[in-house]
Design a protein around this motif. Structure first.
Motif, PDB file in Angstrom:
ATOM      1  N   THR A 142       0.843  -1.190   0.000  1.00 49.78           N
ATOM      2  CA  THR A 142       0.000   0.000   0.000  1.00 49.78           C
ATOM      3  C   THR A 142       0.880   1.244   0.000  1.00 49.78           C
ATOM      4  N   GLY A 143       0.281   2.350  -0.398  1.00 47.94           N
ATOM      5  CA  GLY A 143       1.048   3.589  -0.407  1.00 47.94           C
ATOM      6  C   GLY A 143       0.170   4.811  -0.478  1.00 47.94           C
ATOM      7  N   VAL A 144       0.808   5.947  -0.242  1.00 49.47           N
ATOM      8  CA  VAL A 144       0.120   7.232  -0.270  1.00 49.47           C
ATOM      9  C   VAL A 144       1.089   8.266  -0.839  1.00 49.47           C
ATOM     10  N   ARG A 145       0.528   9.294  -1.470  1.00 47.58           N
ATOM     11  CA  ARG A 145       1.371  10.371  -1.986  1.00 47.58           C
ATOM     12  C   ARG A 145       0.756  11.711  -1.644  1.00 47.58           C
ATOM     13  N   LEU A 146       1.633  12.702  -1.597  1.00 51.69           N
ATOM     14  CA  LEU A 146       1.235  14.101  -1.473  1.00 51.69           C
ATOM     15  C   LEU A 146       1.828  14.807  -2.681  1.00 51.69           C
ATOM     16  N   GLY A 147       1.047  15.553  -3.397  1.00 53.77           N
ATOM     17  CA  GLY A 147       1.549  16.253  -4.574  1.00 53.77           C
ATOM     18  C   GLY A 147       1.398  15.419  -5.831  1.00 53.77           C
ATOM     19  N   ASP A 148       2.048  15.891  -6.901  1.00 53.71           N
ATOM     20  CA  ASP A 148       1.906  15.264  -8.214  1.00 53.71           C
ATOM     21  C   ASP A 148       3.209  14.631  -8.672  1.00 53.71           C
ATOM     22  N   ASP A 149       3.131  13.864  -9.731  1.00 57.95           N
ATOM     23  CA  ASP A 149       4.254  13.291 -10.478  1.00 57.95           C
ATOM     24  C   ASP A 149       5.272  12.551  -9.622  1.00 57.95           C
TER      25      ASP A 149
END
Length: 145
Positions: A126-133
């Protein structure tokens, strides 16, 4: 403020493959421990090396482990984190160890004997991101080793 966004399985795998150093979290009789190490991805597993008498070799077998890798960019205020859960085992077949050594360039950065080759097949990624690209191509420029 940026809203955290979940990553797809494919994005998690791409980012996991783009990393160089991660952390293994485990339970020990004296409490939780987190061990930083360099790694590679092989199939649906994370492979790395450790010392034969390390905490990981002592407490990391036949128990659930978490492996985490992340990255961030201060300028864009972007970040991502991927966590793999599974049970690790030592690779004990000499042919498999040699193949892993040659195919994955698995050379520890830390000094000392790290001759135990470990495979951590994940059952959950699993994972999470903040922002783009935070795609593989965007993070590839940071990978070294």
């Amino acid at each position: 403020m940026t809203v955290p966004m979940p990553l797809s399985s494919s994005e998690c795998r791409d980012l996991l493959e783009s990393g160089v150093v991660g952390r293994v979290a485990m339970a020990t009789p004296v409490g939780p421990r987190i061990v930083p190490l360099n790694y590679r991805v092989r199939g649906n597993s994370i492979v790395f090396r450790t010392a034969p008498y390390s905490e990981l070799s002592t407490y990391g077998w036949d128990t659930d482990l978490a492996f985490e890798v992340d990255d961030y960019d201060r300028e864009s205020h972007s970040a991502w984190s991927v966590v793999a859960l599974g049970r690790a085992h030592a690779l004990d077949d000499p042919d498999e160890v040699q193949r892993t050594r040659l195919e994955h360039e698995l050379w520890p950065w830390a000094s000392g004997s790290r001759n135990v080759f470990v495979e951590l097949p994940w059952r959950e990624l699993t994972g999470v991101r903040l922002g783009d690209d935070w795609t593989k191509s965007a993070t590839a420029r940071r990978r070294s080793g």
